[in-house]
Design an enzyme around this catalytic site. Sequence first.
Site, PDB file in Angstrom:
ATOM      1  N   LYS A  36       4.616  26.808  48.847  1.00  0.00           N
ATOM      2  CA  LYS A  36       4.459  26.034  47.721  1.00  0.00           C
ATOM      3  C   LYS A  36       4.299  24.559  47.943  1.00  0.00           C
ATOM      4  O   LYS A  36       4.505  24.201  49.034  1.00  0.00           O
ATOM      5  CB  LYS A  36       6.067  26.178  46.864  1.00  0.00           C
ATOM      6  N   ARG A 141      20.435  28.652  38.762  1.00  0.00           N
ATOM      7  CA  ARG A 141      19.286  28.015  38.318  1.00  0.00           C
ATOM      8  C   ARG A 141      18.220  29.185  37.702  1.00  0.00           C
ATOM      9  O   ARG A 141      18.157  29.636  36.719  1.00  0.00           O
ATOM     10  CB  ARG A 141      18.652  27.444  39.832  1.00  0.00           C
ATOM     11  N   TYR A 265       7.604  -8.882  49.279  1.00  0.00           N
ATOM     12  CA  TYR A 265       8.148  -9.128  47.914  1.00  0.00           C
ATOM     13  C   TYR A 265       9.568  -9.140  47.866  1.00  0.00           C
ATOM     14  O   TYR A 265      10.326  -8.581  48.390  1.00  0.00           O
ATOM     15  CB  TYR A 265       7.669  -7.686  47.098  1.00  0.00           C
ATOM     16  N   MET A 320       2.775  -1.437  47.994  1.00  0.00           N
ATOM     17  CA  MET A 320       1.925  -0.165  47.670  1.00  0.00           C
ATOM     18  C   MET A 320       1.178  -0.042  48.879  1.00  0.00           C
ATOM     19  O   MET A 320       0.870   1.301  49.060  1.00  0.00           O
ATOM     20  CB  MET A 320       1.146  -0.815  46.384  1.00  0.00           C
TER      21      MET A 320
HETATM   22  C1  LIG Z   1      11.395  27.025  48.520  1.00  0.00           C
HETATM   23  C2  LIG Z   1      12.233  28.068  48.579  1.00  0.00           C
HETATM   24  C3  LIG Z   1      12.404  28.643  49.868  1.00  0.00           C
HETATM   25  C4  LIG Z   1      12.171  27.835  51.412  1.00  0.00           C
HETATM   26  O1  LIG Z   1      13.408  26.821  51.205  1.00  0.00           O
HETATM   27  P1  LIG Z   1      13.461  25.881  52.476  1.00  0.00           P
HETATM   28  O2  LIG Z   1      14.982  25.228  52.245  1.00  0.00           O
HETATM   29  O3  LIG Z   1      12.450  25.124  52.526  1.00  0.00           O
HETATM   30  O4  LIG Z   1      13.449  26.846  53.776  1.00  0.00           O
HETATM   31  C5  LIG Z   1      13.046  30.012  49.853  1.00  0.00           C
HETATM   32  N1  LIG Z   1      13.305  30.690  48.695  1.00  0.00           N
HETATM   33  C6  LIG Z   1      12.853  30.065  47.503  1.00  0.00           C
HETATM   34  C7  LIG Z   1      13.251  31.090  46.195  1.00  0.00           C
HETATM   35  C8  LIG Z   1      12.452  28.976  47.322  1.00  0.00           C
HETATM   36  O5  LIG Z   1      12.034  28.456  46.375  1.00  0.00           O
END
Ligand SMILES: *Cc1c(COP(=O)(O)O)cnc(C)c1O
Length: 375
Positions: A36, A141, A265, A320
């Site tokens: 992802k 969640r 800055y 930046m």
């Molecule tokens: C992102 C995610 C993972 C991986 O998590 P890491 O901490 O990066 O290993 C596994 N399962 C789900 C459902 C996730 O959303």
Amino acid sequence: MKHRPIRASILTHNLSHNLSVVKKMTNDRPTWAIVKANAYGHGLEPALKAFSQSEGIALLDIGHAALARKLGWSGKILLLEGIFSESDLNEVNALSCDMVVHDEQQLSWFVGWLSQQTPTIKAVFLKQCAIWLKLNSGMNRLGFKSAQYGLSYEIFKNLGCTVNHLTHFANADDSSKSPSVGSQWEIFMKATQYVDGLKSAANSAAVINHTQTHADMTRPGIMLYGASPSGVYQDIAHLGLKAGMNLRSEIIAIQEIQAGDRVGYGSQFEAMKNSRIAVIACGYADGYPRHAPNGTPVWVGKQGNIADGQIAPIVGRVSMDMITVDISAIPDAQIGSPVELWGELLPIDEVATHANTVGYELMCGLASRVDLEIL
Ligand SMILES: *Cc1c(COP(=O)(O)O)cnc(C)c1O
């Protein structure tokens, strides 16, 4: 032609190596390689190449699933948040994805969609696309509560689906917090004890810390990219995991300043002594954290050999397009000297710790204006 020198090199061989470390740690269990967020900033294309030995990839966006198929990925694909509307199911089917189902809304979209398909399409879906029913075992969640889980399972089963099981841990990186992995695991085992199907629970932190949860398929993300789920770099190094990305640039200017002079800055750094300050082509518009304070490490290397170098501290506010670093202790450093912001020479976890964040955020925040170089 010489361009602005910042680039992120993706170390495909290190990503592959990290997958093989996961395999060893999990007795060769099947893995969902989590890709992802554009493979945590590393790019989907090199990730697919690097993780070719993984049984599947997992991501969020159906568009990215389509891209993975276009790039030739023929293994499994899991949509970690499932569908966002009923019509998504046409693409799920066309792309042969597995999908998470985490609530009643998704379930009813599915039931509605399936009832409208021809027997042929229905048969194709049921053969090629598995459902991964998600249990909310305490993170609150996504997922069905235990009380609804069995009924949801029955509905999918009665429609002829392959149903597997998945949950996610809130505290696999920290045993002092509640709910513990142990309590979530127990809830997951209880909810799935009388049903068939594969089980998956372990993210990177659970792969590392909770062997008993490896189950049928693990779901490592951050560790594949060579960073630590807890932010402690030593945890990663002693497992033999390697950086997936080198973010590097160069010194583009040097200022000789006097004691009492200020830098950048807000003039938030004041030199205590006469100093040499290097200006580096990397700023928050490249994804470097703006809140990285004075003292955040940057690796400064010798011209022609970056590995021959040392750490220098950031002084002054990250802007930046530039950061400023005190190189008084590195007389050899000059305009054009190579620097590493994070990577094989300077662990991303160390930069993240200074900047009060995690490696995840730094990787994912790499800006699109930074060219990826695939090695
Ligand atoms: C992102 C995610 C993972 C991986 O998590 P890491 O901490 O990066 O290993 C596994 N399962 C789900 C459902 C996730 O959303």
